[in-house]
Design an enzyme around this catalytic site. Structure first.
Site, PDB file in Angstrom:
ATOM      1  CB  SER A   1     -16.014   8.125  13.574  1.00 26.21           C
ATOM      2  OG  SER A   1     -16.805   8.709  14.582  1.00 26.21           O
TER       3      SER A   1
ATOM      4  CB  ILE B   1      -5.203   1.209  -0.990  1.00 20.94           C
ATOM      5  CG1 ILE B   1      -6.684   1.517  -1.206  1.00 20.94           C
ATOM      6  CG2 ILE B   1      -4.978   0.075  -0.018  1.00 20.94           C
ATOM      7  CD1 ILE B   1      -7.417   0.414  -1.968  1.00 20.94           C
ATOM      8  CG  ASP B   2      -7.981   5.681  -1.931  1.00 18.10           C
ATOM      9  OD1 ASP B   2      -8.082   4.512  -2.337  1.00 18.10           O
ATOM     10  OD2 ASP B   2      -8.873   6.245  -1.264  1.00 18.10           O
TER      11      ASP B   2
ATOM     12  NE  ARG C   1     -12.454   7.809  -0.515  1.00 17.81           N
ATOM     13  CZ  ARG C   1     -13.572   7.369   0.072  1.00 17.81           C
ATOM     14  NH1 ARG C   1     -14.730   7.857  -0.287  1.00 17.81           N
ATOM     15  NH2 ARG C   1     -13.528   6.455   1.006  1.00 17.81           N
TER      16      ARG C   1
ATOM     17  NE  ARG D   1      -0.353  -0.585 -34.306  1.00 19.19           N
ATOM     18  CZ  ARG D   1       0.092   0.559 -33.879  1.00 19.19           C
ATOM     19  NH1 ARG D   1       0.654   0.622 -32.698  1.00 19.19           N
ATOM     20  NH2 ARG D   1      -0.030   1.637 -34.590  1.00 19.19           N
TER      21      ARG D   1
HETATM   22  O1  F6P Z   1     -10.201   4.977   0.705  1.00 20.45           O
HETATM   23  C1  F6P Z   1     -10.012   3.619   0.509  1.00 20.45           C
HETATM   24  C2  F6P Z   1     -11.109   3.036  -0.324  1.00 20.45           C
HETATM   25  O2  F6P Z   1     -10.853   1.659  -0.485  1.00 20.45           O
HETATM   26  C3  F6P Z   1     -11.332   3.700  -1.674  1.00 20.45           C
HETATM   27  O3  F6P Z   1     -10.429   3.266  -2.657  1.00 20.45           O
HETATM   28  C4  F6P Z   1     -12.748   3.318  -1.961  1.00 20.45           C
HETATM   29  O4  F6P Z   1     -13.376   4.277  -2.778  1.00 20.45           O
HETATM   30  C5  F6P Z   1     -13.401   3.296  -0.606  1.00 20.45           C
HETATM   31  O5  F6P Z   1     -12.349   3.172   0.343  1.00 20.45           O
HETATM   32  C6  F6P Z   1     -14.392   2.185  -0.398  1.00 20.45           C
HETATM   33  O6  F6P Z   1     -14.944   2.332   0.850  1.00 20.45           O
HETATM   34  P1  F6P Z   1     -15.883   1.248   1.541  1.00 20.45           P
HETATM   35  O7  F6P Z   1     -15.009   0.149   2.027  1.00 20.45           O
HETATM   36  O8  F6P Z   1     -16.518   2.002   2.651  1.00 20.45           O
HETATM   37  O9  F6P Z   1     -16.837   0.762   0.505  1.00 20.45           O
END
Ligand code: F6P
Length: 361
Positions: free
Chosen positions: A83, A137-138, A182, A226
């Site tokens: 928001s 998730i970050d 992110r 390898r």
């Molecule tokens: O913060 C969560 C996240 O999924 C980040 O990993 C990513 O950079 C971002 O949100 C993506 O945001 P959106 O869904 O707005 O593209």
């Protein structure tokens, strides 16, 4: 408190529904009604709510069946948004008026850095009783070892990389796989170790494009020399050079020495953010939700509940794995996690430095 609100905000994460369910169940058990603000702070500003509890014929407060079912699902039943209006004081004043009009005495905010920043401003400017639950998730939120969604996201990355590894081995190919996160390289680092990847590329190391290309070329030539059939390089989203560009530049750099080199790029993107929450995300969500509402009903405000935080301090809750931290401390630690000054980030990087020689073997 007779009535509270809950909202989910920012990028959704698996476990948000489980946390909303826990918040609603505990509140209902304590005789408190719960409204869900729709689309995060946007619903708070516009007065768009959904009743997550209702009063049964015998006067008990019961939880909406859909909230119960959604607890086992990804995404978020009550919607989420980033928001822009809530970043302005005017938006927050509108939201406060909506809370007052409905007799809402407390608010639980489930979300990441931006969402908790909004929660802190709301609590300090308007005296609203607010508790935060880390959901992103970050894994870039301070004062908590994990945020809701991190474990599920890692399981998804590992599953996707297993599939990529199958086809990579079949063709003796190298893959650069980009994962979300992110500015935080946590998902990339953690999944690289779990996958025994050959290398991990993260923003925190501050490498230039040319250095990244050299690093990728180095692990590919070592791997092939390898006899490896799969070379897996995990790239964090925080590195802004696109996967496809890195692949193209590395192929050009390697062709003279290895004309048959084949590198593919895969961006996992939002696949990593969806899916049913893992056991861990559900369990942590349940326990954070429980402690958040308990604290709120006891009068706590402007705090976040964290899961086994690595830093000492905090007020103990009935759950020994959950500690309460003031939101301003959470936000300060979050900033230092991202700018690299946090001891947690330093520890993660030091560990990766030690692991990098082993990963490439
Ligand atoms: O913060 C969560 C996240 O999924 C980040 O990993 C990513 O950079 C971002 O949100 C993506 O945001 P959106 O869904 O707005 O593209």
């Amino acid at each position: 408190m007779k009535k509270i609100a809950v909202l989910t905000s920012g990028g959704d994460s698996p476990g948000m529904n489980a946390a909303s369910r826990a918040v609603t169940k505990l509140a209902a058990a304590k005789g408190t009604q719960v409204l869900g603000a729709l689309e995060g702070y946007e619903g708070l500003i516009d007065g768009a709510f959904r009743e997550l509890t209702h009063v049964s014929s015998d006067g008990a407060i019961v939880i909406d069946g859909e909230v119960d079912t959604a607890g086992n699902q990804g995404g978020t039943l009550i919607g989420s948004a980033r928001s822009l209006r809530f970043r302005e004081k005017e938006g927050r004043a509108k939201a406060f008026a909506q809370l007052q009009a409905r007799g809402l005495e407390g608010l639980v905010v489930i979300g990441g850095n931006g969402s908790l920043t909004g929660a802190h401003a709301f609590a300090t400017e308007f005296g609203v009783k607010v508790m935060g639950i880390p959901g992103s998730i970050d894994n870039d939120i301070g004062c908590t070892a994990t945020a809701l969604g991190v474990d599920t996201a890692l399981n998804t990355i590992v599953e996707a990389c297993d599939r990529i590894s199958d086809t990579a081995r079949a063709h003796r190919r190298a893959f650069v796989v980009e994962v979300m996160g992110r500015d935080c390289g946590y998902l990339a680092m953690a999944s690289a170790i779990a996958m025994a990847a050959d290398a991990v590329l993260i923003r925190e190391r501050g490498k230039t494009e040319a250095q990244l290309v050299e690093d990728i070329a180095g692990v590919i030539s070592t791997g092939y020399s390898r006899g490896k059939r799969r070379i897996l390089i995990i790239k964090a989203e925080g590195i802004t050079v696109p996967c496809t560009r890195l692949v193209k530049l590395t192929e050009e750099r390697m062709r003279p020495e290895l004309p048959t080199v084949e590198i593919r790029a895969t961006v996992l993107g939002h696949v990593v953010r969806g899916g049913a929450p893992s056991y861990q995300d559900r369990a942590v969500a349940g326990r954070l939700g429980f402690s958040a509402v308990t604290a709120l009903l006891e009068g706590a405000t402007d705090e976040m509940v964290g899961w086994l935080p690595p830093t000492p301090g905090g007020l103990a809750t009935a759950d020994s794995s959950v500690l309460r931290f003031p939101l301003d401390r959470v936000l300060t630690e979050t900033a230092s996690l991202i700018d690299g000054s946090s001891p947690v980030t330093k520890r993660r990087l030091a560990l990766m430095e030690k692991a990098s020689g082993v990963l490439a073997l």
